[in-house]
Design an enzyme around this catalytic site. Structure first.
Site, PDB file in Angstrom:
ATOM      1  N   GLN A  98      94.972  44.437  81.742  1.00 37.80           N
ATOM      2  CA  GLN A  98      93.643  44.904  82.195  1.00 37.80           C
ATOM      3  C   GLN A  98      93.697  44.444  83.786  1.00 37.80           C
ATOM      4  OE1 GLN A  98      89.260  44.371  81.808  1.00 37.80           O
ATOM      5  NE2 GLN A  98      89.242  46.490  81.422  1.00 37.80           N
ATOM      6  N   TYR A 179      81.982  45.885  88.355  1.00 42.82           N
ATOM      7  CA  TYR A 179      82.807  45.194  89.184  1.00 42.82           C
ATOM      8  C   TYR A 179      83.317  45.702  90.459  1.00 42.82           C
ATOM      9  CZ  TYR A 179      82.587  42.236  85.155  1.00 42.82           C
ATOM     10  OH  TYR A 179      81.933  41.357  84.302  1.00 42.82           O
ATOM     11  N   ARG A 226      89.815  52.295  82.963  1.00 43.79           N
ATOM     12  CA  ARG A 226      88.312  51.929  82.366  1.00 43.79           C
ATOM     13  C   ARG A 226      87.153  52.347  83.269  1.00 43.79           C
ATOM     14  NH1 ARG A 226      85.477  47.426  78.948  1.00 43.79           N
ATOM     15  NH2 ARG A 226      85.199  48.625  76.819  1.00 43.79           N
ATOM     16  N   GLY A 321      85.628  46.300  70.481  1.00 49.13           N
ATOM     17  CA  GLY A 321      85.624  44.983  71.202  1.00 49.13           C
ATOM     18  C   GLY A 321      85.162  43.836  70.244  1.00 49.13           C
TER      19      GLY A 321
END
Length: 364
Positions: A98, A179, A226, A321
């Site tokens: 990622q 982000y 994502r 997760g």
């Protein structure tokens, strides 16, 4: 219809099953942001997943936002990640890296000397990050200048090239959870007046440029993304039209024929129904003319929900997760409908083997 336990092909990536390990920040890479032997063991233990998505990994020193998170911008980091990918592949697993730039979700103590966080807009987030002093409020960012953006895009491209040098099967660009990418996407965060701000067509520009550069470097079939269209994580208020914005983004990305899209449904780590959203319409934008691309869903899925999501065609795979923190053999446990262990929250971030590599598998 396929089941959760059947193989799949997402672009150029072959999965043994449709159970995905979601990216999980664990803060164990040390002060040089270099993957450790402990991290190699951690990912090797979880190689039974159809696909592992690593923890967020910064594309450059200025992309870091949390203590001891790994990078992919130095030769030392590339060589250390190669030990991780070799271990996962030796156990038959598939793993993508990622790619992460946190933008404004950072602190000056985590950045190269003299630097402050960067974002679309010079406005601080009302949130905290993990530093050497513990959890501290993030620092106020400065707005990226237009002439700095080509270098940022190239940082993503070089990071993707480094990921393949490190043996990864592909990459996932982190465009979620407030982000940097999302700081440009949402009108609640992006107050620019240049070509990267204003109407949605311009706010998706950075994302499209980043994905185009990466796909041009390593191929769309090894490139994923994502997204979290309605999560408010990291003080990211919703866009005024999330449905239209994210459908436009996937429409613009369609020519790249990406390997997969990985969506957080609802609020990350919270309610799945926090905001109305037509997930099927978003998926249709991606799937139009691109049957080989995988649609991965995430957020609060149980075994029964995951099995139904794949069997009904709602998704091609399901990402887990927190369940993967305490259950290194989660794919096997889900197949056998075995009990799941509970994770220790106190050891989520930082530390050593405790609460990281010492969770037993069923065979133990």
């Amino acid at each position: 219809m396929p089941t959760l336990f059947d193989p799949a092909r997402f672009g150029d990536i072959l999965l043994a099953n449709r159970i995905v390990m979601a990216p999980l920040t664990r803060d164990r890479a040390g002060p040089r942001q270099v993957p450790t032997e402990l991290m190699r063991t951690y990912y090797e233990q979880r190689a039974g997943a159809g696909l592992i998505v690593t923890e967020g990994t910064q594309i450059s020193p200025e992309g870091q936002g949390y203590l001891d998170t790994p990078g992919i911008h130095s030769d030392e980091q590339v060589q250390a990640w190669r030990r991780v990918t070799d271990a996962v592949h030796a156990r038959g697993g598939r793993i993508v890296l990622q790619l992460w730039h946190v933008g404004r979700i950072s602190h000056v103590s985590l950045l190269p000397a003299g630097m402050v966080p960067v974002s679309s807009t010079a406005r601080a987030a009302n949130t905290k990050t993990f530093t050497a002093a513990g959890f501290e409020p993030v620092s106020t960012p400065r707005a990226l200048r237009g002439d700095e953006i080509p270098r940022l895009v190239d940082d993503y491209r070089r990071a993707a090239a480094n990921a393949l040098r490190a043996g990864f099967d592909g990459v996932e660009v982190h465009g979620a959870n407030g982000y940097l990418i999302e700081q440009f996407l949402r009108d609640s965060l992006n107050h620019r007046s240049d070509a990267y701000g204003g109407p949605p067509e311009q706010r998706v520009r950075l994302l499209v440029e980043v994905m185009t550069a990466i796909a041009g470097e390593i191929g769309g079939g090894r490139t994923g993304l994502r997204l979290s269209p309605v999560t408010p994580s990291n003080d990211a208020a919703l866009d005024s039209d999330p449905q239209g914005l994210y459908e436009l983004a996937l429409q613009r990305l369609a020519p790249l024929k990406l390997a997969f899209i990985h969506v957080v449904e609802g609020t990350t780590g919270g309610p799945r129904d926090s905001t109305p959203f037509d997930w099927a319409a978003l998926r249709a934008r991606f799937k139009h003319g691109h049957a080989a691309g995988g649609w991965i869903v995430n957020n609060g899925y149980t075994r029964a929900m995951a099995m139904d999501a794949v069997a009904s065609g709602h998704a091609d795979a399901v990402a887990f997760g927190k369940a993967y923190i305490a259950n290194p053999d989660l794919a096997q446990r889900l197949r056998r409908d075995a009990p799941l262990a509970e994770a220790q929250r106190a050891t989520f971030y930082g530390g050593g083997a405790e609460g990281y590599t010492d969770y037993p598998a069923l065979a133990d």
